[in-house]
Scaffold this motif. Sequence first.
Motif, mmCIF file in Angstrom:
data_model
loop_
_atom_site.group_PDB
_atom_site.id
_atom_site.type_symbol
_atom_site.label_atom_id
_atom_site.label_comp_id
_atom_site.label_asym_id
_atom_site.label_seq_id
_atom_site.Cartn_x
_atom_site.Cartn_y
_atom_site.Cartn_z
ATOM 1 N N PRO A 1 -0.151 -33.301 -30.805
ATOM 2 C CA PRO A 1 0.032 -33.435 -29.356
ATOM 3 C C PRO A 1 -1.291 -33.671 -28.644
ATOM 4 C CG PRO A 1 0.181 -31.133 -29.993
ATOM 5 C CD PRO A 1 0.123 -31.928 -31.268
ATOM 6 N N ILE A 2 -1.239 -34.479 -27.604
ATOM 7 C CA ILE A 2 -2.408 -34.687 -26.767
ATOM 8 C C ILE A 2 -2.427 -33.685 -25.616
ATOM 9 C CG2 ILE A 2 -1.370 -36.368 -25.157
ATOM 10 C CD1 ILE A 2 -4.029 -37.975 -25.436
ATOM 11 N N TYR A 3 -1.256 -33.057 -25.378
ATOM 12 C CA TYR A 3 -1.168 -32.054 -24.309
ATOM 13 C C TYR A 3 -0.021 -31.096 -24.609
ATOM 14 C CZ TYR A 3 -0.872 -30.002 -19.615
ATOM 15 O OH TYR A 3 -0.878 -29.122 -18.558
ATOM 16 N N VAL A 4 -0.238 -29.820 -24.328
ATOM 17 C CA VAL A 4 0.788 -28.782 -24.452
ATOM 18 C C VAL A 4 0.867 -28.044 -23.122
ATOM 19 C CG1 VAL A 4 1.336 -26.557 -25.523
ATOM 20 C CG2 VAL A 4 0.567 -28.467 -26.943
ATOM 21 N N GLY A 5 2.074 -27.747 -22.687
ATOM 22 C CA GLY A 5 2.222 -27.043 -21.420
ATOM 23 C C GLY A 5 3.442 -26.154 -21.395
ATOM 24 N N LYS A 6 3.593 -25.452 -20.299
ATOM 25 C CA LYS A 6 4.750 -24.577 -20.128
ATOM 26 C C LYS A 6 5.363 -24.815 -18.758
ATOM 27 C CE LYS A 6 2.322 -20.468 -18.297
ATOM 28 N NZ LYS A 6 0.925 -20.956 -18.406
ATOM 29 N N ALA A 7 6.612 -24.427 -18.612
ATOM 30 C CA ALA A 7 7.319 -24.550 -17.341
ATOM 31 C C ALA A 7 8.039 -23.242 -17.063
ATOM 32 C CB ALA A 7 8.324 -25.702 -17.394
ATOM 33 N N VAL A 8 7.645 -22.577 -16.002
ATOM 34 C CA VAL A 8 8.292 -21.333 -15.580
ATOM 35 C C VAL A 8 8.682 -21.473 -14.117
ATOM 36 C CG1 VAL A 8 7.015 -19.923 -17.231
ATOM 37 C CG2 VAL A 8 6.069 -20.297 -14.961
ATOM 38 N N PRO A 9 9.729 -20.798 -13.680
ATOM 39 C CA PRO A 9 10.165 -20.925 -12.277
ATOM 40 C C PRO A 9 9.246 -20.180 -11.323
ATOM 41 C CG PRO A 9 11.532 -19.337 -13.413
ATOM 42 C CD PRO A 9 10.634 -19.949 -14.460
ATOM 43 N N LYS A 10 9.303 -20.555 -10.060
ATOM 44 C CA LYS A 10 8.519 -19.871 -9.039
ATOM 45 C C LYS A 10 8.904 -18.395 -8.996
ATOM 46 C CE LYS A 10 8.041 -24.004 -6.173
ATOM 47 N NZ LYS A 10 8.361 -24.644 -4.874
ATOM 48 N N GLY A 11 7.913 -17.536 -8.841
ATOM 49 C CA GLY A 11 8.175 -16.104 -8.807
ATOM 50 C C GLY A 11 8.142 -15.436 -10.158
ATOM 51 N N TRP A 12 7.989 -16.224 -11.224
ATOM 52 C CA TRP A 12 8.027 -15.670 -12.580
ATOM 53 C C TRP A 12 6.858 -14.724 -12.835
ATOM 54 C CZ3 TRP A 12 4.803 -16.492 -16.950
ATOM 55 C CH2 TRP A 12 5.366 -16.112 -18.177
ATOM 56 N N ARG A 13 5.666 -15.101 -12.391
ATOM 57 C CA ARG A 13 4.494 -14.262 -12.643
ATOM 58 C C ARG A 13 4.569 -12.941 -11.889
ATOM 59 N NH1 ARG A 13 2.858 -19.439 -12.735
ATOM 60 N NH2 ARG A 13 1.557 -20.138 -14.490
ATOM 61 N N GLN A 14 5.260 -12.921 -10.757
ATOM 62 C CA GLN A 14 5.389 -11.690 -9.975
ATOM 63 C C GLN A 14 6.680 -10.944 -10.289
ATOM 64 O OE1 GLN A 14 4.813 -14.771 -8.427
ATOM 65 N NE2 GLN A 14 2.601 -14.485 -8.380
ATOM 66 N N SER A 15 7.374 -11.380 -11.357
ATOM 67 C CA SER A 15 8.629 -10.748 -11.791
ATOM 68 C C SER A 15 9.674 -10.753 -10.689
ATOM 69 C CB SER A 15 8.359 -9.305 -12.256
ATOM 70 O OG SER A 15 7.472 -9.288 -13.353
ATOM 71 N N ARG A 16 9.678 -11.836 -9.889
ATOM 72 C CA ARG A 16 10.675 -11.937 -8.831
ATOM 73 C C ARG A 16 11.836 -12.837 -9.238
ATOM 74 N NH1 ARG A 16 6.072 -12.940 -5.382
ATOM 75 N NH2 ARG A 16 6.792 -15.095 -5.141
ATOM 76 N N THR A 17 11.855 -13.242 -10.493
ATOM 77 C CA THR A 17 12.878 -14.151 -10.974
ATOM 78 C C THR A 17 13.831 -13.431 -11.913
ATOM 79 O OG1 THR A 17 11.342 -16.008 -10.812
ATOM 80 C CG2 THR A 17 13.284 -16.319 -12.185
ATOM 81 N N SER A 18 15.124 -13.555 -11.651
ATOM 82 C CA SER A 18 16.120 -12.904 -12.499
ATOM 83 C C SER A 18 16.368 -13.738 -13.743
ATOM 84 C CB SER A 18 17.446 -12.759 -11.729
ATOM 85 O OG SER A 18 18.024 -14.029 -11.480
ATOM 86 N N SER A 19 16.984 -13.117 -14.751
ATOM 87 C CA SER A 19 17.306 -13.847 -15.977
ATOM 88 C C SER A 19 18.235 -15.010 -15.692
ATOM 89 C CB SER A 19 17.955 -12.895 -16.993
ATOM 90 O OG SER A 19 17.046 -11.904 -17.405
ATOM 91 N N ASN A 20 19.151 -14.830 -14.744
ATOM 92 C CA ASN A 20 20.080 -15.898 -14.410
ATOM 93 C C ASN A 20 19.345 -17.090 -13.811
ATOM 94 O OD1 ASN A 20 22.882 -16.898 -14.034
ATOM 95 N ND2 ASN A 20 22.317 -16.825 -11.869
ATOM 96 N N ASN A 21 18.370 -16.807 -12.939
ATOM 97 C CA ASN A 21 17.587 -17.890 -12.344
ATOM 98 C C ASN A 21 16.774 -18.626 -13.397
ATOM 99 O OD1 ASN A 21 18.514 -17.428 -9.768
ATOM 100 N ND2 ASN A 21 16.803 -16.106 -9.195
ATOM 101 N N LEU A 22 16.273 -17.887 -14.386
ATOM 102 C CA LEU A 22 15.541 -18.520 -15.474
ATOM 103 C C LEU A 22 16.431 -19.535 -16.188
ATOM 104 C CD1 LEU A 22 13.617 -15.505 -17.031
ATOM 105 C CD2 LEU A 22 12.558 -17.617 -16.257
ATOM 106 N N ASN A 23 17.656 -19.126 -16.479
ATOM 107 C CA ASN A 23 18.577 -19.967 -17.230
ATOM 108 C C ASN A 23 19.041 -21.173 -16.413
ATOM 109 O OD1 ASN A 23 18.284 -18.026 -19.166
ATOM 110 N ND2 ASN A 23 20.263 -17.055 -18.801
ATOM 111 N N GLN A 24 19.079 -21.041 -15.086
ATOM 112 C CA GLN A 24 19.557 -22.114 -14.222
ATOM 113 C C GLN A 24 18.422 -22.984 -13.691
ATOM 114 O OE1 GLN A 24 22.872 -22.752 -13.831
ATOM 115 N NE2 GLN A 24 22.993 -21.166 -15.399
ATOM 116 N N SER A 25 17.195 -22.641 -14.010
ATOM 117 C CA SER A 25 16.039 -23.374 -13.515
ATOM 118 C C SER A 25 15.984 -24.787 -14.095
ATOM 119 C CB SER A 25 14.754 -22.625 -13.880
ATOM 120 O OG SER A 25 13.622 -23.417 -13.609
ATOM 121 N N ARG A 26 15.461 -25.716 -13.300
ATOM 122 C CA ARG A 26 15.215 -27.076 -13.776
ATOM 123 C C ARG A 26 13.719 -27.336 -13.913
ATOM 124 N NH1 ARG A 26 19.743 -30.198 -13.825
ATOM 125 N NH2 ARG A 26 21.542 -29.409 -12.652
#
Length: 215
Positions: free
Chosen positions: A74-99
């Motif tokens: 790979p020339i690049y590796v990255g991650k995608a997390v929803p807004k609020g994830w770092r502050q634990s403001r995201t529910s498991s359901n929101n994680l699963n429904q995130s785009r």
Amino acid sequence: MQPKPFDRSKHLYKNEAFVELVKDAVRFFNGTPVHPLPPSESFLGTGVYALYYTGKNPLYTKYAELNRLSYSYPIYVGKAVPKGWRQSRTSSNNLNQSRELIGRLREHGRSLGVATDLLLEDFMCRFVIFEEEGSDMISTIEAALIKLNTPLWNTVVDGFGNHDPGSGRYVQAKSAWDVIHEGRAWANKCNGTTTEKSVIIANILHHLQKVGAAT
């Protein structure tokens, strides 16, 4: 209670099961299907992804050659997390429904599409979706893949994954990636002192000497 003398061993956590879990996730990642960038199908989820170069830009010929038969560098590796994830403001359901994951891949597609010396069709991607408790592994697996592969755009040429900093923040320098690959309109507004293009290219060539050296 009187404090006890410092003993480093009392603070050191080790668990071979965790090591094997990371190795298993990396193996799974490397076996996932490869898609054009961005994938044609939309999907839900967050996770980790990698981009692979197969084109004719002279700087990246090494990647094109190594990825000719299999996508292993790979020339690049990255991650995608929803807004609020770092502050634990995201529910498991929101994680699963995130785009966020498909959105991030599309964003990278737009960046590559406007670069004056790169072609979007020369990039492929693979990714892993992490759901529920598995989402806690996202940053760990991203870090493991970067450590394992030392992708160029993660380790030497910074800035590919940057966003438009917005009005009032253009005093920062244009990233090394944007110096090498002109095209993103917002990057041209950054007026800080940049690294010389010749220096960046020299760093790229030095790095590429080590890519695939063990093959």
